[in-house]
Write an enzyme that holds these catalytic residues in place. Structure first.
Site, mmCIF file in Angstrom:
data_model
loop_
_atom_site.group_PDB
_atom_site.id
_atom_site.type_symbol
_atom_site.label_atom_id
_atom_site.label_comp_id
_atom_site.label_asym_id
_atom_site.label_seq_id
_atom_site.Cartn_x
_atom_site.Cartn_y
_atom_site.Cartn_z
ATOM 1 N N ARG A 156 0.686 -1.408 -0.087
ATOM 2 C CA ARG A 156 0.199 -0.013 -0.010
ATOM 3 C C ARG A 156 0.791 1.131 0.052
ATOM 4 O O ARG A 156 0.430 2.417 -0.252
ATOM 5 C CB ARG A 156 -1.240 -0.219 1.155
ATOM 6 C CG ARG A 156 -2.179 0.985 1.079
ATOM 7 C CD ARG A 156 -3.183 0.766 2.364
ATOM 8 N NE ARG A 156 -2.693 1.453 3.524
ATOM 9 C CZ ARG A 156 -2.475 0.598 4.342
ATOM 10 N NH1 ARG A 156 -2.545 -1.014 4.449
ATOM 11 N NH2 ARG A 156 -1.999 0.855 5.686
ATOM 12 N N TYR A 216 -16.114 19.491 -14.010
ATOM 13 C CA TYR A 216 -16.430 17.955 -14.077
ATOM 14 C C TYR A 216 -17.603 17.689 -12.949
ATOM 15 O O TYR A 216 -16.923 18.042 -11.788
ATOM 16 C CB TYR A 216 -15.049 17.186 -13.916
ATOM 17 C CG TYR A 216 -15.596 15.665 -13.867
ATOM 18 C CD1 TYR A 216 -16.283 15.113 -14.774
ATOM 19 C CD2 TYR A 216 -14.905 15.011 -12.727
ATOM 20 C CE1 TYR A 216 -16.406 13.733 -14.460
ATOM 21 C CE2 TYR A 216 -15.035 13.711 -12.483
ATOM 22 C CZ TYR A 216 -15.779 12.888 -13.401
ATOM 23 O OH TYR A 216 -16.030 11.765 -13.191
ATOM 24 N N ASP A 227 -7.223 21.298 -12.248
ATOM 25 C CA ASP A 227 -7.296 20.027 -12.732
ATOM 26 C C ASP A 227 -6.854 20.317 -14.558
ATOM 27 O O ASP A 227 -7.437 20.955 -15.249
ATOM 28 C CB ASP A 227 -8.773 19.569 -13.029
ATOM 29 C CG ASP A 227 -9.336 18.297 -13.717
ATOM 30 O OD1 ASP A 227 -8.308 17.926 -14.328
ATOM 31 O OD2 ASP A 227 -10.074 17.742 -13.358
ATOM 32 N N LYS A 236 -7.844 9.368 -18.928
ATOM 33 C CA LYS A 236 -8.133 10.296 -20.175
ATOM 34 C C LYS A 236 -6.898 10.208 -21.223
ATOM 35 O O LYS A 236 -6.401 9.532 -21.536
ATOM 36 C CB LYS A 236 -8.785 11.624 -19.962
ATOM 37 C CG LYS A 236 -9.836 11.526 -18.713
ATOM 38 C CD LYS A 236 -10.958 10.712 -19.447
ATOM 39 C CE LYS A 236 -12.219 11.017 -18.222
ATOM 40 N NZ LYS A 236 -12.243 10.687 -16.900
#
Length: 357
Positions: free
Chosen positions: A49, A100, A171, A196
């Site tokens: 992790r 978004y 972003d 994306k």
């Protein structure tokens, strides 16, 4: 010998050269996928992790491109959720009126729980954003915005936010670090949906945060460790492989977009074209309202009617079909992600759909 951070190397070259294993005899050219939850004691990694060699390679490349320190997350929303965790209770957050919807939904959830004050503004109005930043803890920006494709003055807003004592988060999913580098413009944090354009093949769900300073990086790393918003090594491997071709994909997609925008502006069924002047995204508002837009997206054949974006294939959708999409988005708006197909084929298919609507 030159290294990948040599200033003589351009970003397209760094995309290809960075994050490689040591060049030893019989060593692989690419960082292999490391499937491991447990490591031998005595090193810095300690547990699955906390780190992974495949993550390291991806983070090295993205960090070099954005001029910061990168961390991979399980998704774009996992990345944005980590950034929002920086906010103390009662903090004010400045956000775009249109952005978004997943990120806005996260902010609304925090607002409705009494955790934050949400101040939404038109990010093209720099003075309004600067005014809203007074007393705020964070200014969250998209530029271009999703899906209206509005452009913010990142440098001016970051300077105003810094003067007000607020962090600036950008972003950068739509522009990518090949077209825009917010940290160089004064932002503190960059967020990506690596699903994306970065990965580019519609086969990965992945997010990333890039921090300018060590303190923010350490807090993001601690959040990822504690909350488990970690990516799978295979997803990171695929994203890194996709990033190697980002420069050529974006060059082709951007050229296709510019030509389609030129033709769309003359089509009688198109009432408005939204395009920031760069990138592989555009939006159109068509005659006939929501019904007209639904007819267009239902009539395409080569274009894919789908919600995601940034892949090698061209996709489109009417954004207001999502219940929580902002009412600042026109009912007839179709968001278009332009891929790398032949532009004549894309235009023929799109023109047929527009003519039929």
């Amino acid at each position: 010998m030159a290294t990948t951070d040599d200033p003589s190397y351009t970003r397209p070259t760094r995309l290809v050269a960075a994050g490689r294993p040591p060049a030893l005899p019989d060593a692989p050219l690419n960082e292999p996928v490391t499937f491991a939850s447990t490591y031998h004691a005595g090193g810095d990694r300690a547990y699955g992790r906390y780190g992974n060699p495949t993550w390291d390679a991806f983070e090295t490349v993205l960090g070099e491109l954005e001029e910061g320190r990168a961390l991979a997350f399980a998704s774009g929303l996992a990345a944005s959720g980590a950034v929002l965790s920086l906010l103390p209770d009662g903090a004010a957050v400045v956000a775009p009126a249109t952005a978004y919807l997943g990120v806005l939904d996260q902010m609304r959830e925090l607002r409705d729980a009494g955790r934050i004050e949400l101040r939404q503004v038109d990010v093209t109005d720099t003075a309004a954003v600067a005014e809203a930043a007074e007393g705020a803890a964070m200014v969250w920006l998209e530029s271009p915005t999703n899906p209206n494709l509005e452009v913010a003055d990142l440098a001016a807003i970051a300077a105003a936010a810094r003067a007000a004592g607020a962090l600036t988060v950008v972003d950068n999913t739509f522009a990518t670090p090949l077209l825009q580098r917010p940290l160089e413009l004064g932002a503190d944090i960059v967020v990506h949906s690596a699903t994306k354009l970065l990965s580019g093949h519609s086969d990965v769900v992945l997010g990333a945060v890039v921090a300018r300073g060590d303190e923010v990086f350490a807090r993001m790393d601690a959040h990822r460790r504690l909350h488990g918003a970690i990516p799978g090594p295979m997803e990171v491997y695929l994203a890194l492989r996709g990033m190697r071709t980002l420069s050529v994909r974006l060059e082709r997609a951007q050229a296709n977009t510019a030509e389609l925008v030129r033709r769309l502006r003359d089509h009688p069924a198109v009432e408005r074209v939204r395009h920031p002047g760069f990138g592989a995204m555009c939006s159109i508002e068509v005659a006939g309202g929501a019904a007209g837009a639904d007819r267009v997206v239902g009539a395409v054949g080569l274009w894919v009617h789908a919600t995601s974006l940034g892949g090698v294939e061209s996709t489109l959708e009417r954004r207001r079909h999502w219940p929580t999409e902002s009412d600042t988005v026109a009912e007839s708006l179709i968001r278009m992600s332009v891929g790398i197909e032949d532009v004549e084929d894309l235009w023929a298919d799109l023109a047929r759909a527009l003519d039929a609507a």
